[in-house]
Design a protein around this motif. Structure first.
Motif, short mmCIF file in Angstrom:
data_model
loop_
_atom_site.label_atom_id
_atom_site.label_comp_id
_atom_site.label_asym_id
_atom_site.label_seq_id
_atom_site.Cartn_x
_atom_site.Cartn_y
_atom_site.Cartn_z
N TYR A 96 0.84 -1.20 0.00
CA TYR A 96 0.00 0.00 0.00
C TYR A 96 0.87 1.25 0.00
O TYR A 96 0.65 2.20 -0.76
CB TYR A 96 -0.88 -0.06 1.24
N GLU A 145 2.70 1.76 -3.31
CA GLU A 145 1.79 2.28 -4.32
C GLU A 145 1.56 3.78 -4.15
O GLU A 145 1.51 4.53 -5.12
CB GLU A 145 0.46 1.53 -4.24
N TRP A 176 4.64 5.55 -5.43
CA TRP A 176 4.71 5.49 -6.90
C TRP A 176 3.74 6.49 -7.52
O TRP A 176 4.08 7.23 -8.45
CB TRP A 176 4.38 4.08 -7.39
N LYS A 177 2.51 6.54 -7.01
CA LYS A 177 1.50 7.47 -7.54
C LYS A 177 1.93 8.92 -7.31
O LYS A 177 1.76 9.77 -8.18
CB LYS A 177 0.15 7.21 -6.87
N THR A 228 -7.03 9.29 -7.78
CA THR A 228 -6.95 7.83 -7.83
C THR A 228 -8.30 7.15 -7.63
O THR A 228 -8.37 5.96 -7.31
CB THR A 228 -5.95 7.32 -6.79
#
Length: 286
Positions: free
Chosen positions: A17, A20, A23-24, A70
């Motif tokens: 989590y 991610e 990365w985002k 997102t």
């Protein structure tokens, strides 16, 4: 400039989590500071989340979805992370559980109880059932196992250096049968003799002193600001505001100054264990 440590997202649900999220954020070209604009959180807090070392609050998850566009991904998965991290520990303790694994030094004060990782099974059972009398045997056993898994904090030579200030009442007011209490205190002394944890007993006649209300646990790290954790029966609070942590740390320094030196404290613990073993029972507080 130090090379940034990569995150292994396969280690756990929280690290997946967190990876991610990083990365985002980086794909959106946002620094930690830019991402946090409009929120009430700091860089260290967010960095801990991205490494899987702290849970993301629901309001920050919604902030992430809004800023990174997102489509609700982080809000939807907050519950999955919470369930993955909780285990047999209280939900409010899971952040501390992860932080202690990378702490360089831990300092702790508890006015009424032996610190959790030093507790043996009879002591853990007594404490758990005092606050949760309706627990099943399976639930109690899970609590015992989870707490004993943290014994490495005091028993492993690679563990953080730990300074403890227990109150003398933990020696005098037994919550166990004499033989069990003798075993418990002898265990503390044995661990302390390995010179990784250093107890300093605060005597019952020490008079007024800092932290007369509540517990305190300080953790320092190589790559993050120090934090303080305090806990009640059914709740806990992690404090990471630098100014407030410094203020608490100064009070802890005064507390240690009021306590016995480590060697004298260790002898007091060993004498109390011997007294329980020999049926003398250390005198109760009057």
């Amino acid at each position: 400039m130090a090379r940034r440590k990569d995150i292994d997202g396969s280690m756990s649900v929280p690290t997946f989590y967190g990876k991610e999220l990083r990365w985002k954020r980086e794909a959106a070209g946002m620094s930690l500071e830019a991402f946090l604009e409009g929120s009430f959180y700091g860089k260290t807090y967010l960095s801990d989340i991205e490494r899987g070392e702290r849970r993301m609050p629901i309001d920050l998850a919604r902030h992430a979805d809004r800023v990174l566009k997102t489509d609700g991904f982080f809000e939807r998965h907050c519950e999955d992370v919470r369930k993955a991290r909780k285990g047999a520990h209280a939900e409010y303790f899971v952040d501390v559980l992860e932080m202690e694994k990378r702490a360089q030094e831990i300092e702790e004060w508890d006015p009424t109880l032996i610190p959790g990782p030093l507790q043996l099974e009879p002591y853990i059972r007594a404490v758990v059932l005092a606050s949760h009398p309706t627990y099943s045997e399976e639930e109690v056993a899970a609590k015992v196992a989870a707490r004993r898994e943290r014994a490495w904090l005091f028993e492993d030579q690679r563990a953080p250096e730990t300074w403890l200030v227990p109150h003398e009442s933990i020696l005098r007011n037994s919550i166990l049968e004499p033989d069990d209490m003798a075993d418990q205190l002898a265990h503390i002394a044995e661990v302390a003799r390995r010179r990784r944890s250093f107890p300093q007993i605060l005597l019952r006649n020490a008079g007024a002193h800092p932290f007369m209300m509540g517990t305190a646990r300080f953790m320092t790290f190589a790559d993050a600001q120090p934090v303080m954790y305090t806990e009640g029966m059914y709740s806990g609070q992690l404090i990471d505001d630098p100014g407030l942590v410094r203020q608490y740390a100064k009070a802890y320094g005064r507390l240690r100054a009021a306590a016995l030196p480590p060697e004298a404290s260790l002898k007091l613990i060993e004498q109390a264990a011997e007294d329980y073993r020999n049926g003398k029972y250390p005198g109760r507080l009057e």
